[in-house]
Scaffold this active site. Structure first.
Site, PDB file in Angstrom:
ATOM      1  CG  ASP A 141      28.779  39.687   1.959  1.00 37.69           C
ATOM      2  OD1 ASP A 141      27.630  39.427   2.349  1.00 37.69           O
ATOM      3  OD2 ASP A 141      29.475  40.603   2.436  1.00 37.69           O
ATOM      4  CG  ASP A 190      24.736  45.026   3.275  1.00 41.72           C
ATOM      5  OD1 ASP A 190      24.493  46.232   3.123  1.00 41.72           O
ATOM      6  OD2 ASP A 190      23.869  44.130   3.149  1.00 41.72           O
ATOM      7  CG  ASP A 206      31.812  42.556   4.768  1.00 42.56           C
ATOM      8  OD1 ASP A 206      30.919  41.787   4.359  1.00 42.56           O
ATOM      9  OD2 ASP A 206      31.594  43.533   5.499  1.00 42.56           O
TER      10      ASP A 206
HETATM   11  O1  LIG Z   1      25.534  39.145   4.216  1.00 40.48           O
HETATM   12  P1  LIG Z   1      25.518  40.612   3.930  1.00 40.48           P
HETATM   13  O2  LIG Z   1      25.011  40.939   2.559  1.00 40.48           O
HETATM   14  O3  LIG Z   1      26.852  41.252   4.200  1.00 40.48           O
HETATM   15  O4  LIG Z   1      24.463  41.216   4.962  1.00 40.48           O
HETATM   16  C1  LIG Z   1      24.802  41.306   6.346  1.00 40.48           C
HETATM   17  C2  LIG Z   1      24.016  42.424   6.968  1.00 40.48           C
HETATM   18  O5  LIG Z   1      24.235  43.546   6.134  1.00 40.48           O
HETATM   19  C3  LIG Z   1      23.488  44.732   6.407  1.00 40.48           C
HETATM   20  O6  LIG Z   1      24.010  45.353   7.567  1.00 40.48           O
HETATM   21  C4  LIG Z   1      25.325  45.836   7.425  1.00 40.48           C
HETATM   22  O7  LIG Z   1      25.358  46.848   6.407  1.00 40.48           O
HETATM   23  C5  LIG Z   1      24.577  48.039   6.709  1.00 40.48           C
HETATM   24  C6  LIG Z   1      24.635  48.970   5.522  1.00 40.48           C
HETATM   25  O8  LIG Z   1      25.945  49.285   5.187  1.00 40.48           O
HETATM   26  C7  LIG Z   1      25.123  48.686   8.005  1.00 40.48           C
HETATM   27  O9  LIG Z   1      24.353  49.824   8.335  1.00 40.48           O
HETATM   28  C8  LIG Z   1      25.058  47.649   9.132  1.00 40.48           C
HETATM   29  O10 LIG Z   1      25.648  48.197  10.321  1.00 40.48           O
HETATM   30  C9  LIG Z   1      25.820  46.379   8.751  1.00 40.48           C
HETATM   31  O11 LIG Z   1      25.665  45.381   9.742  1.00 40.48           O
HETATM   32  C10 LIG Z   1      22.023  44.418   6.542  1.00 40.48           C
HETATM   33  O12 LIG Z   1      21.345  45.598   6.897  1.00 40.48           O
HETATM   34  C11 LIG Z   1      21.775  43.304   7.531  1.00 40.48           C
HETATM   35  O13 LIG Z   1      20.414  42.995   7.599  1.00 40.48           O
HETATM   36  C12 LIG Z   1      22.533  42.078   7.037  1.00 40.48           C
HETATM   37  O14 LIG Z   1      22.314  41.006   7.916  1.00 40.48           O
END
Ligand SMILES: O=P(O)(O)OC[C@H]1O[C@H](O[C@H]2O[C@H](CO)[C@@H](O)[C@H](O)[C@H]2O)[C@H](O)[C@@H](O)[C@@H]1O
Length: 379
Positions: free
Chosen positions: A123, A125, A319
């Site tokens: 993954d 983020d 995560d």
């Molecule tokens: O599947 P992932 O790669 O984990 O993506 C899931 C979401 O991740 C991002 O949002 C998350 O991370 C951001 C940066 O650290 C944070 O600001 C946010 O609060 C988290 O939810 C991304 O911006 C989303 O579009 C994804 O869906």
């Protein structure tokens, strides 16, 4: 699963994580999985509480779900040698008994992997990059990039993200990986003879799979409505993830979270073919199709010719709640290991855990060291 089909997969609703019997081959399980009891033969019955992955969204209690979507990290004292919390009364310490650290259990993982081909799914983020307030600035470190690049030299490696594929590719910046964006609804994988072939920007033959392609106009439409309906909510942010839309509320005053939830739910009433899932301080609008990160893992394994092979060990590190779909596929199919990245105790279908992206990097580096030591990895 018919990977050649052009039909849009129809949603049958992903089963929530419940305390249902999870059939896991005993050899995949860590020794210390407390609460696990053997039933018939090699099957395990693991009593685990509901995490409410889908039901929290389907019920009206979305405000609670929003509040619990990203528990604050606990201040944990770490035992430098073992990666364990120092006190047995520490909730994280007890949680580690149920979800052992993949670093502390590294020998056990690699013992099981001997003679097998590992396939890695990562993954983005919160796994490769730390969670930050501004989603546009969730950069991974150069050290992490180097670790991912190195590990991909030894194992087929794919990034599976909720972000748009282009965005996550831009963040990771490595051409040697496979990428699945939009929670697996936009995959560029290896080319198989039987599948239609596309070309990427470099002109290289790739296998492009977009099961939600027909939803693109609808997603663009809902995005406009979401931008409009949240424009007066300070701190809210709409992110275009191509086949999904993220509504971020991390920077919204907690008193207004309810308002965000209500506005988004109101908009969705006009889009019955879209649904809502929860991430870390984010609401994710996505098509009602039976496709998720778990299906993406299966698709990629098939494309790599590694599905249903006894000598293949897929490892998925993630995560977020959406990563649970991938953990579930690996666990139910007795296929491989799910590793949850979390610095706070939380329920999961994963088998192992890592505390944060720094530990993820350490784990990737350890895999490389192990694999490049022929004696250890082959005997
Ligand atoms: O599947 P992932 O790669 O984990 O993506 C899931 C979401 O991740 C991002 O949002 C998350 O991370 C951001 C940066 O650290 C944070 O600001 C946010 O609060 C988290 O939810 C991304 O911006 C989303 O579009 C994804 O869906």
């Amino acid at each position: 699963m018919d990977m050649n089909s052009n039909h849009t997969p129809v949603l049958t609703d992903t089963a929530p994580i419940t305390n249902s019997r999870l059939h896991v081959h005993s050899s995949l399980l860590p020794y210390s999985h407390t609460g696990a009891t053997f039933s018939h033969g090699m099957l395990l019955n693991i009593p685990r509480k509901k995490t409410g992955i889908l039901e929290d969204v389907l019920s009206c209690n979305w405000l609670d779900a929003m509040k619990s979507s990203s528990p604050p990290p606990k201040n944990i004292t770490k035992d430098v040698n073992h990666g364990l919390a120092s006190s047995e009364t520490d909730p994280y310490f007890n949680w580690l008994l149920k979800y052992p650290s993949a670093l502390s259990s590294f020998d056990q993982i690699t013992n099981y992997a001997k003679g097998k081909r590992i396939a890695l799914f990562l993954d983005y983020d919160g796994t490769l990059s730390p969670i930050v307030d501004n989603p546009d600035c969730a950069f991974m470190s150069e050290n992490m990039r180097a670790a991912v690049k190195k590990v991909a030299e030894y194992f087929p490696t794919a990034i599976i993200s909720g972000r748009s594929r282009d965005k996550v590719h831009e963040f990771v910046g490595l051409t040697e990986l496979y990428y699945a964006g939009s929670h697996g609804m936009d995959i560029i994988g290896p080319v198989r003879q039987s599948l239609s072939v596309s070309h990427n920007k470099q002109g290289k033959k790739v296998n492009l799979f977009q099961p939600a392609a027909e939803f693109l106009p609808m997603i663009n439409e809902v995005m406009k409505s979401l931008i409009e309906c949240t424009k007066d909510i300070v701190g809210s942010k709409i992110e275009n993830n191509k086949f999904c839309v993220s509504v971020h509320y991390r920077n919204v005053d907690e008193k207004s979270w309810d308002l965000v939830g209500r506005r988004v739910n109101d908009v969705l009433k006009g889009f019955p073919r879209l649904r809502l899932t929860h991430g870390r301080k984010v609401l994710e609008v996505r098509p009602v199709i039976n496709w998720d990160k778990g299906k993406a893992v299966t698709f990629l394994l098939e494309s790599l010719g590694l599905n249903n092979c006894d000598d293949v060990l897929p490892i998925y590190i993630g995560d977020d709640r959406t990563d649970e779909d991938a953990f579930k596929v690996l666990r139910e199919g007795n296929k491989g290991y799910g590793i949850l990245v979390s610095s706070a105790p939380k329920e999961s279908i994963a088998i192992y855990s890592l505390r944060d992206p720094t530990e993820v990097m350490e784990f990737l580096k350890s895999l490389v060291i192990w694999k490049s030591s022929p004696i250890k990895s082959h005997i």
